[in-house]
Design an enzyme around this catalytic site. Sequence first.
Site, PDB file in Angstrom:
ATOM      1  N   CYS A 135      34.120  35.645  40.152  1.00  0.00           N
ATOM      2  CA  CYS A 135      33.173  36.191  38.682  1.00  0.00           C
ATOM      3  C   CYS A 135      32.632  35.047  38.001  1.00  0.00           C
ATOM      4  O   CYS A 135      32.110  33.701  37.944  1.00  0.00           O
ATOM      5  CB  CYS A 135      34.138  36.027  37.857  1.00  0.00           C
ATOM      6  SG  CYS A 135      33.934  36.508  36.416  1.00  0.00           S
ATOM      7  N   LYS A 170      38.412  37.876  47.621  1.00  0.00           N
ATOM      8  CA  LYS A 170      37.282  38.851  46.800  1.00  0.00           C
ATOM      9  C   LYS A 170      36.042  37.593  46.679  1.00  0.00           C
ATOM     10  O   LYS A 170      36.299  36.642  45.749  1.00  0.00           O
ATOM     11  CB  LYS A 170      36.921  39.606  45.251  1.00  0.00           C
ATOM     12  CG  LYS A 170      36.022  40.077  45.321  1.00  0.00           C
ATOM     13  CD  LYS A 170      36.465  41.096  44.543  1.00  0.00           C
ATOM     14  CE  LYS A 170      35.010  41.892  43.451  1.00  0.00           C
ATOM     15  NZ  LYS A 170      35.112  42.723  42.948  1.00  0.00           N
ATOM     16  N   GLY A 249      27.185  49.128  44.894  1.00  0.00           N
ATOM     17  CA  GLY A 249      26.447  50.361  44.527  1.00  0.00           C
ATOM     18  C   GLY A 249      26.305  51.462  44.649  1.00  0.00           C
ATOM     19  O   GLY A 249      25.768  52.331  45.278  1.00  0.00           O
ATOM     20  N   THR A 271      30.194  50.434  39.708  1.00  0.00           N
ATOM     21  CA  THR A 271      29.763  50.474  38.335  1.00  0.00           C
ATOM     22  C   THR A 271      30.089  52.519  38.012  1.00  0.00           C
ATOM     23  O   THR A 271      29.473  52.693  36.926  1.00  0.00           O
ATOM     24  CB  THR A 271      28.758  50.093  38.400  1.00  0.00           C
ATOM     25  OG1 THR A 271      28.621  48.460  38.319  1.00  0.00           O
ATOM     26  CG2 THR A 271      27.261  50.391  36.598  1.00  0.00           C
TER      27      THR A 271
END
Length: 309
Positions: A135, A170, A249, A271
């Site tokens: 993050c 991740k 994306g 998103t």
Amino acid sequence: MKKKIKPRTEVHIGDLVLKNPILTASGTFGYGLEFEPFFDLDRLGGIVVKGLSLKPRYGNPPPRTCETASGMLNAVGLENIGVDAFIEEKLPLLKEYSCAIIANIFGEHVEEYEKITRRLCDAGGVSAIEVNVSCPNTDAGGMHFGIDPEITARVTRSVREASTVPVIVKLSPNVTDIKVIARAAEAAGADALSLVNTFVGMAVDACSRKPILANRCGGLSGPAIKPLALWLVYQVVNSVRIPVIGMGGISSIHDVLEFLIVGARAIQVGTANFIEPSISGRLVDELEKYLLDSGIPDVNSVIGSLIAA
Ligand SMILES: Cc1cc2nc3c(=O)[nH]c(=O)nc-3n(C[C@H](O)[C@H](O)[C@H](O)COP(=O)(O)O)c2cc1C
């Protein structure tokens, strides 16, 4: 007329079995339950829940999201209810679903990652742990771990030892060579890798001459990052032996297919959930339709099917 047979969509991420390769990305799908009104969550391969810390977090001060020409900047700062409240309030409801429930976790110290993992595994009902070492919007932990192969390995090893379910690490795209970090996580026992988290970016209000985000910088996600993410996924797929989950994306069936073709065994939608809350369910339907219309009996034959240029 010849009857069309329903194509097989099941994929395996190590010991984790997903009914299809469509997952939702952490931090963009709440704790999953918020999306119940929009579509049948059981259609999904799995839900990756909002990042969990040991104690509840308020996150960063507002403004903490901002729209850019082709993507979104966020500096939410990992706001969440904490692992104990998650186990008590959310997990019993999530357990009712037949899709995989993946807990995304983060900590400021290696020991925190380990403690969260133990609590989740003791509670039961979580299908896998996704370890966020990537993050960009927090001062301690987060990306600071994921840009260093040694710390990535240490976090991975401690979570792997504490976990009774598959461990997915991740990765951050904000590194010089993602392959080095990917190999470090693999060598330390990761069962799978997921990538990418957001790219560090900034937006400025030209009138006030101030940064738009209170945090000054944030993580860029959405359509702007798709070609960047695809290239990173491609490189990692070709550098490790463990399965890779791709994201960045994705907002159409073509995006899903691109990630599968370069070798991602599953994908996460992020998103795009903010724009169309039912998109992940729609992509499951569209993947099935694509396989059926193309006469492909098994999605696994699409995975890694890239043809050399
Ligand atoms: C508002 C927001 C919150 C996020 N929170 C988390 C999080 O808690 N843990 C995590 O690993 N990734 C988090 N992410 C990153 C996403 O899971 C995903 O990796 C990234 O957005 C790229 O995918 P996308 O372009 O499809 O959104 C967050 C992203 C956004 C936009």
